[in-house]
Write a protein that holds these residues in place. Sequence first.
Motif: not given
Length: 203
Positions: A191-203
């Motif tokens: 979940h943390s790894k996926t969350l990192a991807e989500v945050m990366k794609n929002r910036k």
Amino acid sequence: MYIPKHFKVTNVDEVWEFIQKNSFGTVVTTDQGKPIATHAPLQLIRTSDGDYITGHMAYANPQWKAFEVEKENILVIFQGPHGYISSSWYEHENVPTWNYQAVHVYGTANIMSEKELEEDLILLLQKYEGHRKNPVLWENLSSQTKKQIKGIVGFKIKIQEVQAAYKLSQNRNKEDYHNIIEKLSTEEDIHSKTLAEVMKNRK
């Protein structure tokens, strides 16, 4: 759902896309004041008559009877990736927190006819089977298997209100934000790894 202004999502198309990608939801009703929940694969259906959340549950599950109550308020919860955020990842001392994505949908429900339920199952199978090498599609099922539709109850919830919260460290400075992404990427939790991807794609 309590949503601080930093984390409120109002873009309807973005919310619809989130629901489509995170469609295993939680349907919440009440029975004499006691909350009852069922976890189920759900679909977002948009029509000229309005927007609906559709799904089904076992006939043996008594929760479906709440859908027969006129004007009964239904809550459906959709959740995306989430993860612990250590305050050691910030430039300055602060408290740890938790990042997440969540959407709450409120509406009133109706029981589907057998024809509506069949149409909904056709779409559900197309979504999850259509890309597979040997897809299990409705039209390929035997009449004996199709008879199992008698064991489930289909429902559709007309959407009346949507609340969406993406708590993704939007309130942190640029350095903290990128450091959080880096640290989440190294966590063992998926979940943390996926969350990192989500945050990366929002910036």
